[in-house]
Design an enzyme around this catalytic site. Structure first.
Site, PDB file in Angstrom:
ATOM      1  N   GLN A  71       0.826  -1.202   0.000  1.00 15.58           N
ATOM      2  CA  GLN A  71       0.000   0.000   0.000  1.00 15.58           C
ATOM      3  C   GLN A  71       0.866   1.260   0.000  1.00 15.58           C
ATOM      4  O   GLN A  71       2.082   1.189   0.179  1.00 15.58           O
ATOM      5  CB  GLN A  71      -0.900  -0.008   1.239  1.00 15.58           C
ATOM      6  N   HIS A 126      -9.737   3.228  19.055  1.00 17.04           N
ATOM      7  CA  HIS A 126      -9.026   2.162  19.777  1.00 17.04           C
ATOM      8  C   HIS A 126      -9.741   1.730  21.057  1.00 17.04           C
ATOM      9  O   HIS A 126      -9.739   0.560  21.405  1.00 17.04           O
ATOM     10  CB  HIS A 126      -7.565   2.577  20.032  1.00 17.04           C
ATOM     11  N   ASP A 180      -0.298   0.182  13.924  1.00 13.29           N
ATOM     12  CA  ASP A 180       0.050   1.407  14.655  1.00 13.29           C
ATOM     13  C   ASP A 180       0.236   1.142  16.148  1.00 13.29           C
ATOM     14  O   ASP A 180       0.787   1.967  16.862  1.00 13.29           O
ATOM     15  CB  ASP A 180      -1.032   2.482  14.443  1.00 13.29           C
ATOM     16  N   ASP A 225      -8.463  -5.268  13.156  1.00  8.34           N
ATOM     17  CA  ASP A 225      -8.212  -3.817  13.114  1.00  8.34           C
ATOM     18  C   ASP A 225      -7.560  -3.520  11.772  1.00  8.34           C
ATOM     19  O   ASP A 225      -6.362  -3.248  11.681  1.00  8.34           O
ATOM     20  CB  ASP A 225      -7.287  -3.462  14.285  1.00  8.34           C
ATOM     21  N   THR A 252      -7.533  -2.239   7.453  1.00  6.62           N
ATOM     22  CA  THR A 252      -7.928  -1.218   6.488  1.00  6.62           C
ATOM     23  C   THR A 252      -9.267  -1.652   5.878  1.00  6.62           C
ATOM     24  O   THR A 252      -9.785  -2.724   6.178  1.00  6.62           O
ATOM     25  CB  THR A 252      -6.832  -1.102   5.401  1.00  6.62           C
ATOM     26  N   PRO A 268      -5.019  -5.778   0.489  1.00  6.86           N
ATOM     27  CA  PRO A 268      -4.678  -6.898   1.379  1.00  6.86           C
ATOM     28  C   PRO A 268      -5.756  -7.216   2.417  1.00  6.86           C
ATOM     29  O   PRO A 268      -5.782  -8.303   2.984  1.00  6.86           O
ATOM     30  CB  PRO A 268      -3.397  -6.423   2.071  1.00  6.86           C
TER      31      PRO A 268
HETATM   32  N1  SAM Z   1      -7.937   2.313  12.444  1.00  9.67           N
HETATM   33  C1  SAM Z   1      -7.777   1.980  11.099  1.00  9.67           C
HETATM   34  C2  SAM Z   1      -8.908   2.256  10.192  1.00  9.67           C
HETATM   35  O1  SAM Z   1      -9.967   1.629  10.286  1.00  9.67           O
HETATM   36  O2  SAM Z   1      -8.761   3.139   9.353  1.00  9.67           O
HETATM   37  C3  SAM Z   1      -7.072   0.665  10.908  1.00  9.67           C
HETATM   38  C4  SAM Z   1      -5.654   0.948  11.252  1.00  9.67           C
HETATM   39  S1  SAM Z   1      -4.437  -0.219  11.034  1.00  9.67           S
HETATM   40  C5  SAM Z   1      -3.138   0.857  10.511  1.00  9.67           C
HETATM   41  C6  SAM Z   1      -4.855  -1.167   9.609  1.00  9.67           C
HETATM   42  C7  SAM Z   1      -3.756  -2.149   9.251  1.00  9.67           C
HETATM   43  O3  SAM Z   1      -4.301  -3.353   8.691  1.00  9.67           O
HETATM   44  C8  SAM Z   1      -2.757  -1.631   8.210  1.00  9.67           C
HETATM   45  O4  SAM Z   1      -1.536  -1.364   8.841  1.00  9.67           O
HETATM   46  C9  SAM Z   1      -2.648  -2.764   7.184  1.00  9.67           C
HETATM   47  O5  SAM Z   1      -1.333  -2.991   6.755  1.00  9.67           O
HETATM   48  C10 SAM Z   1      -3.211  -3.933   7.997  1.00  9.67           C
HETATM   49  N2  SAM Z   1      -3.685  -5.061   7.161  1.00  9.67           N
HETATM   50  C11 SAM Z   1      -4.412  -5.006   6.019  1.00  9.67           C
HETATM   51  N3  SAM Z   1      -4.620  -6.248   5.538  1.00  9.67           N
HETATM   52  C12 SAM Z   1      -4.016  -7.124   6.399  1.00  9.67           C
HETATM   53  C13 SAM Z   1      -3.880  -8.533   6.443  1.00  9.67           C
HETATM   54  N4  SAM Z   1      -4.392  -9.320   5.478  1.00  9.67           N
HETATM   55  N5  SAM Z   1      -3.206  -9.084   7.490  1.00  9.67           N
HETATM   56  C14 SAM Z   1      -2.658  -8.304   8.473  1.00  9.67           C
HETATM   57  N6  SAM Z   1      -2.761  -6.953   8.473  1.00  9.67           N
HETATM   58  C15 SAM Z   1      -3.431  -6.366   7.458  1.00  9.67           C
END
Ligand code: SAM
Length: 273
Positions: free
Chosen positions: A34, A65, A89, A157, A159, A164
């Site tokens: 990303q 959170h 994060d 938690d 995206t 992904p």
């Molecule tokens: N609070 C946030 C929101 O809803 O906008 C979510 C924050 S957190 C940074 C989301 C994380 O999910 C990202 O860092 C992303 O890399 C991770 N992520 C996405 N797909 C994933 C997967 N298949 N396995 C593990 N982590 C994943």
């Protein structure tokens, strides 16, 4: 995402966007998964964006959170082992550590998110220094397929359901999740803006409802997410029972929110019928 004359804008639709006036852009990288951008904004402090969508800001991250961790915390047996999928994060892990959870596994696909958080959000990502938190850089879908571990809570938690994270909203994934929960364990996911992302909410809710007997959606007000109204959806194979114990008060969460966030507007109810 658009950047015009020191404004960062997240597009919600062809006709609407939310703009933050920025002091500076601190970072912009393209990873294997990303695009990550970091801005210093006037009103919300540092803001992390992934693929043009706001992930967290220093000023209001506590709402998301607290809500993704504390609501499911107070139902069913007291959790001691929790899995977080995503959450690079460190904000969800931080709240779980504060709640006294002894064993936390955090699986984040993109190590760059963790590195950015460690450098720019030290208070939030301080959870990764705790012995109780086992950080694994890897795909949450693969982890769930391969692991034999059981958890009292699984917190997705992630995206939004593109790239992904798409598989993290699928029925197949929820089925795998179910086999990793203790009997009255709870899975919770962020399920998007009911107003601007109704499909994310119905995908999460309906997908969970096909696998789990009990599913509940709740909402919170998050000023920096699309429309401000945000949804979370939790599921369990056993009926949700609130534990009879005093609640810790957060900056958003309190005992009234524990009850009131389940009262949904009619248009939200219609999305999850
Ligand atoms: N609070 C946030 C929101 O809803 O906008 C979510 C924050 S957190 C940074 C989301 C994380 O999910 C990202 O860092 C992303 O890399 C991770 N992520 C996405 N797909 C994933 C997967 N298949 N396995 C593990 N982590 C994943």
């Amino acid at each position: 995402m658009r950047l015009i004359e020191n404004w960062f804008s997240e597009r919600y639709s062809d006709n609407l966007q939310l703009s933050f006036r920025i002091k500076d852009q601190l970072l912009s990288i393209k990873t294997d998964y990303q695009r990550i951008d970091l801005f210093d904004t006037y009103d919300f402090g540092k803001l992390l964006s992934i693929d043009g969508t706001v992930q967290l800001t220093e000023k209001d991250e506590y709402i998301y959170h607290e809500m993704i961790t504390m609501i499911p915390y107070y139902f069913n047996s007291k959790p001691s082992r929790v899995l977080i999928i995503g959450g690079g994060d460190g904000g969800a892990a931080r709240r779980l550590v504060d709640l006294g959870i002894e064993n936390i596994v955090n699986v984040e696909i993109d190590g760059n998110v963790v590195e950015v958080a460690k450098k720019y959000f030290p208070a939030i990502s301080s959870s990764f220094k705790e012995k109780k938190v086992n950080l694994i850089i890897g795909d949450g879908i693969k982890y769930i397929k391969e692991s034999k571990d059981k958890f009292d809570r699984i917190i997705i938690d992630s995206t939004d359901p593109v790239g992904p994270a798409e598989g993290l909203f699928s029925e197949e994934f929820y089925k795998d999740i179910q086999s990793h929960l203790t009997p009255n364990g709870i899975v919770v996911t962020q399920s998007g803006s009911p107003y601007y992302q109704p499909t994310a909410l119905s995908m999460a809710h309906n997908g969970m409802a096909r696998i789990f007997k009990y599913v509940k959606t709740y909402c919170a007000f998050i000023p920096t997410y699309p429309s401000g109204l945000w949804s979370f959806t939790m599921a369990s194979s056993e009926e949700f029972k609130k534990r009879d114990e005093p609640t810790v008060t957060g900056k958003y969460f309190n005992k009234d929110i524990l009850e009131g966030s389940f009262y949904l507007p009619e248009f939200v109810k219609n999305l999850i019928k």
